[in-house]
Design a protein around this motif. Structure first.
Motif, short mmCIF file in Angstrom:
data_model
loop_
_atom_site.label_atom_id
_atom_site.label_comp_id
_atom_site.label_asym_id
_atom_site.label_seq_id
_atom_site.Cartn_x
_atom_site.Cartn_y
_atom_site.Cartn_z
N CYS A 1 10.27 -0.66 -9.18
CA CYS A 1 8.93 -0.18 -8.84
C CYS A 1 7.85 -0.94 -9.60
O CYS A 1 8.04 -1.32 -10.75
CB CYS A 1 8.80 1.31 -9.13
SG CYS A 1 9.89 2.34 -8.13
N ARG B 1 0.84 -1.22 0.00
CA ARG B 1 0.00 0.00 0.00
C ARG B 1 0.86 1.25 0.00
O ARG B 1 0.45 2.29 -0.52
CB ARG B 1 -0.94 0.00 1.20
CG ARG B 1 -2.13 -0.94 1.05
CD ARG B 1 -3.18 -0.71 2.13
NE ARG B 1 -2.67 -0.85 3.48
CZ ARG B 1 -2.58 -1.99 4.15
NH1 ARG B 1 -2.96 -3.11 3.59
NH2 ARG B 1 -2.11 -2.03 5.38
N ARG C 1 13.97 0.02 -3.16
CA ARG C 1 12.58 -0.29 -2.81
C ARG C 1 11.96 0.86 -2.03
O ARG C 1 10.81 1.24 -2.27
CB ARG C 1 12.52 -1.58 -2.00
CG ARG C 1 12.88 -2.81 -2.84
CD ARG C 1 12.96 -4.09 -2.01
NE ARG C 1 11.67 -4.38 -1.40
CZ ARG C 1 11.52 -4.79 -0.14
NH1 ARG C 1 12.58 -4.97 0.64
NH2 ARG C 1 10.33 -5.04 0.33
N GLN D 1 12.86 3.05 -11.05
CA GLN D 1 11.53 2.88 -11.64
C GLN D 1 11.52 1.77 -12.70
O GLN D 1 10.57 1.02 -12.80
CB GLN D 1 11.08 4.20 -12.28
CG GLN D 1 10.69 5.23 -11.25
CD GLN D 1 10.31 6.56 -11.87
OE1 GLN D 1 11.09 7.14 -12.63
NE2 GLN D 1 9.14 7.04 -11.54
N PRO E 1 3.70 11.63 -5.72
CA PRO E 1 3.60 11.48 -7.18
C PRO E 1 3.64 12.81 -7.94
O PRO E 1 4.01 12.83 -9.11
CB PRO E 1 2.26 10.78 -7.38
CG PRO E 1 1.46 11.14 -6.17
CD PRO E 1 2.46 11.26 -5.05
N GLY F 1 3.56 1.51 -1.60
CA GLY F 1 4.27 1.57 -2.86
C GLY F 1 5.62 0.88 -2.85
O GLY F 1 6.41 1.02 -3.78
N CYS G 1 10.92 3.57 -4.30
CA CYS G 1 9.60 3.32 -4.91
C CYS G 1 8.49 3.85 -4.00
O CYS G 1 7.52 4.45 -4.47
CB CYS G 1 9.39 1.83 -5.16
SG CYS G 1 10.44 1.11 -6.43
N GLY G 2 8.66 3.65 -2.70
CA GLY G 2 7.69 4.18 -1.74
C GLY G 2 7.64 5.69 -1.75
O GLY G 2 6.57 6.30 -1.64
N THR G 3 8.80 6.32 -1.91
CA THR G 3 8.84 7.78 -1.98
C THR G 3 8.14 8.27 -3.25
O THR G 3 7.37 9.24 -3.19
CB THR G 3 10.31 8.27 -1.97
OG1 THR G 3 10.92 7.81 -0.77
CG2 THR G 3 10.39 9.78 -2.05
N ILE G 4 8.38 7.60 -4.36
CA ILE G 4 7.72 7.96 -5.61
C ILE G 4 6.21 7.84 -5.44
O ILE G 4 5.44 8.71 -5.87
CB ILE G 4 8.22 7.06 -6.77
CG1 ILE G 4 9.69 7.34 -7.05
CG2 ILE G 4 7.37 7.24 -8.02
CD1 ILE G 4 10.39 6.29 -7.92
N HIS G 5 5.78 6.77 -4.79
CA HIS G 5 4.36 6.54 -4.54
C HIS G 5 3.77 7.63 -3.62
O HIS G 5 2.64 8.08 -3.82
CB HIS G 5 4.18 5.16 -3.91
CG HIS G 5 2.77 4.82 -3.54
ND1 HIS G 5 1.85 4.38 -4.45
CD2 HIS G 5 2.13 4.87 -2.34
CE1 HIS G 5 0.70 4.17 -3.84
NE2 HIS G 5 0.85 4.45 -2.56
N SER G 6 4.54 8.03 -2.61
CA SER G 6 4.05 9.01 -1.63
C SER G 6 3.98 10.43 -2.17
O SER G 6 3.17 11.23 -1.71
CB SER G 6 4.95 9.00 -0.39
OG SER G 6 4.88 7.75 0.25
#
Length: 151
Positions: A148, A62, A101, A144, A111, A64, A104-109
């Motif tokens: 990701c 969840r 990894r 990415q 956007p 990311g 990826c969570g930072t990118i998700h958080s």
């Protein structure tokens, strides 16, 4: 009886009661060889699965954060990072994968805040050598591409 003696006696009684309650199955299994062992209960028969792992994995998903990559994906990712700068991996592949990894969570958080993602990536991958903004941009592309989740 004085207080110390009473306490010692009480401790001995409690210990003896605990030992009596914790009998061994070894004695009961050798007493009767004709009696089959009791059938396992549903709880005992169920395979032992770590309950917290599923919620933790879904919480990471969840957020990311993807699962750990397979060996081939990891090798390609590590090669791509090393091409940017050998100090990004520095022989610590697990750390480099973990950082990717987390990125990826930072990118998700964030956007819609590319500058913030670049800044956090730069800080995350900086170690003995500082990562430049240009390197952080390239790291983001590598992360990415290889780590990701797509979509």
């Amino acid at each position: 009886m004085n207080r110390r003696a009473t306490t010692a006696l009480l401790a001995a009684v409690i210990a003896a009661a605990g030992l009596t309650a914790c009998g061994s199955d070894k004695d009961s299994s050798t007493d009767s060889k004709n009696t089959p062992p009791p059938a396992p209960t549903t709880a005992a028969a169920a395979p032992a699965t770590p309950a917290p792992a599923a919620p933790a994995a879904s919480a990471a998903a969840r957020a990311g954060i993807p699962p750990k990559p397979d060996a081939v994906t990891q090798a390609v990712y590590i090669r791509a990072l090393s091409a940017i700068s050998p100090t990004l991996v520095g022989g610590k592949e697990d750390r480099a994968v973990s950082r990717g990894r987390d990125t990826c969570g930072t990118i998700h958080s964030f956007p819609n805040d590319h500058d913030k993602v670049v800044s956090i990536t730069r800080q995350r991958f900086s170690g003995a050598t500082q990562v430049t903004t240009e390197q952080a941009e390239t790291i983001l592309t590598v992360v990415q591409t290889h780590l990701c989740p797509k979509g």
